[in-house]
Design an enzyme around this catalytic site. Structure first.
Site, short mmCIF file in Angstrom:
data_model
loop_
_atom_site.label_atom_id
_atom_site.label_comp_id
_atom_site.label_asym_id
_atom_site.label_seq_id
_atom_site.Cartn_x
_atom_site.Cartn_y
_atom_site.Cartn_z
N SER A 564 0.86 -1.18 0.00
CA SER A 564 0.00 0.00 0.00
C SER A 564 0.89 1.22 0.00
O SER A 564 2.06 1.17 0.40
CB SER A 564 -0.87 0.00 1.25
OG SER A 564 -1.37 1.30 1.48
N TYR A 577 -1.87 -0.02 10.21
CA TYR A 577 -1.89 -0.47 8.82
C TYR A 577 -0.53 -0.22 8.18
O TYR A 577 0.09 -1.12 7.59
CB TYR A 577 -2.99 0.31 8.10
CG TYR A 577 -3.24 -0.10 6.67
CD1 TYR A 577 -3.68 -1.38 6.34
CD2 TYR A 577 -3.06 0.82 5.63
CE1 TYR A 577 -3.93 -1.74 5.03
CE2 TYR A 577 -3.31 0.46 4.31
CZ TYR A 577 -3.75 -0.81 4.01
OH TYR A 577 -4.00 -1.16 2.72
#
Ligand code: ZN
Length: 679
Positions: A564, A577
């Protein structure tokens, strides 16, 4: 065999098709073709063909005598009127004057006489149907008939069983010469009800669909009775369960077959009859005599590869045994082509030398195909071959065509002409595991990989959407497995199921993830642990289980991870995250480092702002508002001013899967964001 004719069913079909303007002749032809096609002991996978001589108006409205005959690509079991293209009969009959006609000339002669130019190619046995005078003609490769015609003294045996009811035609390869010979045999005794073709199969004919079908049934009945008399009760199949664990054997075998560009999907068939055959002390002799009917050679090769019991062997012993046997099979195949090719009229393009059927004592057969479907077809055909071998050996001795005839069939000019016509898709024969496959980027990636020819093993926690995607892509192309990837044992078991289903794996798209939020200082440790489990450890579980399989195969492969933007450009309150994704990029690099020597590549895609279930609408609105944007503009706030979709990410995964020289790399898919570029 059971006579399945039913006047009621026949009449119902005639009425139903009548409403569509289909004639009674063609409707009845459809009806009894299906009766034959749906009996697996008569025909398998497009084998056999049927016809009716009738008339229909041509494009000038003139009533024209035609032969409606099975078209290629259709299966008798589910044939429709469109699968019986109409060919003008008179010009076909005129061809009988020719002394010879090449297969190419024959195909041309048939195609140019079609009433509908867009119809499929009429069967290669069209002229045989045409030259017989009967209105209805049926052809099958019935198992019981093969038990009698695959014999050294087949002719005498057929005389004994059928008397004068059937004419006997010596073996000639399908085509013009066979059509002429069959007609000559028929004309010597026009009272016969059909023709038995040595080493090949059965033709029956009659003035009605029912008469031809019932003559077919009656001939097969007589053959079955003869086989039963020789073999009063079938030998008891081996009662024991398979005692070989295919999970160790399959990847090793798969790795020994094919080459860089060609990979096979494997299929295991372990019926009691196949296990008994694989364990039979005579298997080395019986299995190496050849195929039961000539056209099987195209799907199964002349004979199977034989392995010794794989039971209990350690990995190294197993690998060297399989490698040695495959090498010997290939050497023999190449020698056979070299022996036979000089006889061929034109230059031969050698086919790959790999076996399609592998006999494994204690297990049964493993078949190989460019697709799972092809592998299953080979298994079906071989299962029938074993029945024919058993029956023929009970009656006398199983003996089939010699090498030259089998070569002519395998290297038939019409088959050779198909080679190289359709470029194989880039992932044909490859098997790819996708996690988080049920929605968003995972589903888009699964679709892209399927379009590129891959077989897929789709994993997700959400069973229903996973099932829907599996149905959409087709059950023959993908397996679905509802698994929670945070459970290491479950992931390993799932990878083993993929191996059992397809024979091995070639890569993964490790995509499943979740996007928890929270400021680090206030975060509960459990929340961080949870993120690390799904966004880091789950990827490790998938990758390590896959690498074990890739090492057994020795074929290399690819690991693709969904990283990501957060791995490189963290945002506030996205710590749990971002930390896991940053570690995931490190994991990818570690695999690139440690897998390179085995040809295992590891890469990641770094996507940003893709509308998926990971980002709830509410959060999108908040984030957009924080930047003073509407949600739509939020998704387009990049250099290209275009919204990045799940399909864009799937394209990047596919590109990395195919990038043979790329490893340890991150592909960014975010529409352009220099501030977030990895450094
Ligand atoms: Zn045939």
């Amino acid at each position: 065999m059971e006579n399945r004719w039913s006047d009621d069913e026949a009449r119902a079909l005639v009425e139903r098709y009548g409403e569509r303007g289909v004639s009674e002749d063609v409707a009845l032809r459809v009806y009894s073709s299906r009766l034959i096609g749906r009996d697996a002991t008569l025909v398998l996978h497009g084998g056999g063909n049927t016809s009716v001589k009738t008339s229909m108006p041509d494009d000038t409205g003139r009533e024209t005598p035609v032969l409606c005959v099975k078209g290629s690509g259709w299966d008798l079991g589910d044939i429709e009127p469109e699968g019986l293209p109409a060919v003008r009969l008179e010009p076909l009959l005129a061809l009988r004057e020719r002394d010879a006609l090449s297969d190419e000339e024959m195909v041309n002669a048939q195609r140019t006489r079609l009433l509908d130019a867009s119809a499929p190619n009429p069967s290669v046995e069209t002229l045989l149907h045409a030259f017989l005078p009967h209105r209805f003609v049926d052809h099958s490769h019935a198992e019981a008939i093969l038990c009698l015609v695959d014999q050294p003294d087949a002719e005498a045996l057929c005389r004994e069983v059928f008397g004068d009811r059937l004419g006997i035609v010596p073996y000639v390869m399908p085509g013009f010469a066979l059509a002429k010979l069959a007609a000559e045999v028929y004309e010597k005794d026009p009272s016969v009800e059909g023709l038995v073709l040595l080493r090949h199969g059965l033709f029956s004919f009659g003035d009605t669909a029912r008469e031809s079908y019932e003559r077919h049934v009656s001939a097969v009945d007589a053959a079955e009775a003869r086989v039963r008399a020789a073999q009063p009760s079938p030998p008891p199949p081996a009662a024991h369960e398979p005692d070989v664990d295919p999970s160790a054997l399959l990847p090793v075998l798969r790795g020994c077959l094919g080459d860089e560009g060609r990979r096979y999907v494997l299929h295991v068939r372990s019926s009691p009859a196949l296990r008994a055959f694989a364990n039979d002390p005579r298997v080395a002799d019986l299995s190496q005599r050849g195929v039961a009917t000539p056209d099987h050679v195209i799907r199964t090769k002349r004979f199977p590869l034989l392995l010794d019991a794989a039971k209990g062997a350690d990995a190294q012993t197993l690998r060297s045994h399989v490698a040695e046997r495959v090498a010997a099979y290939r050497a023999e195949y190449r020698a056979y082509v070299e022996r036979q090719a000089p006889r061929a009229a034109q230059a031969i393009t050698p086919l790959d030398p790999d076996p399609r059927v592998v006999l494994v004592p204690g297990l049964g057969v493993v078949t190989a195909g460019a697709s799972e479907k092809a592998a299953r077809v080979a298994a079906d055909l071989y299962e029938q071959t074993v029945d024919v071998i058993r029956g023929a050996e009970a009656v006398g001795r199983y003996e089939v065509l010699d090498e030259a005839d089998l070569f002519d069939m395998e290297y038939w000019s019409l088959e050779q002409a198909k080679l190289g016509k359709a470029a194989p898709r880039p992932l044909a024969g490859r098997v790819v595991l996708v996690t988080g496959a049920a929605s968003g980027i995972g589903a888009a990636t699964a679709r892209r990989f399927a379009a590129a020819g891959a077989h897929l093993w789709l994993v997700d926690r959400a069973e229903e959407p996973l099932q829907a995607l599996g149905d959409e892509l087709g059950p023959g192309l993908c397996g679905i497995d509802p698994v929670d990837v945070t459970d290491e044992a479950a992931v390993r078991a799932s990878v083993q199921r993929a191996v059992a289903r397809f024979g091995g794996l070639d890569g993964c798209v490790s995509n499943a993830g979740s996007a928890p939020q929270g400021a680090m200082a206030d975060l509960e440790t459990a929340a961080l642990e949870h993120s690390l489990r799904i966004n880091l450890l789950a990827h490790q579980f998938v990758a390590s289980a896959l690498v074990q399989v890739l090492r057994l195969q020795g074929t290399g492969g690819f690991l693709l991870f969904n990283a990501s933007k957060a791995a490189f450009n963290p945002g506030p309150e996205f710590g749990p995250y971002a930390i896991a994704k940053a570690a995931l990029v490190a994991l990818m690099r570690q695999y690139a480092l440690e897998g390179g020597a085995d040809g295992i590549r590891a890469n990641a895609v770094n996507a940003d702002r893709v509308r998926t279930g990971l980002l709830p609408e509410q959060i999108v609105r908040e984030r957009a508002a924080a930047r003073g944007l509407e949600p739509g503009d939020y998704f387009r706030s990049n250099l290209l001013r275009r919204e990045v979709t799940a399909d864009d990410v799937a394209d990047a995964f596919l590109a990395l899967a195919l990038a043979e020289s790329t490893t340890g790399s991150v592909a960014t898919v975010d529409g352009g964001n220099i501030a977030a570029a990895p450094r």
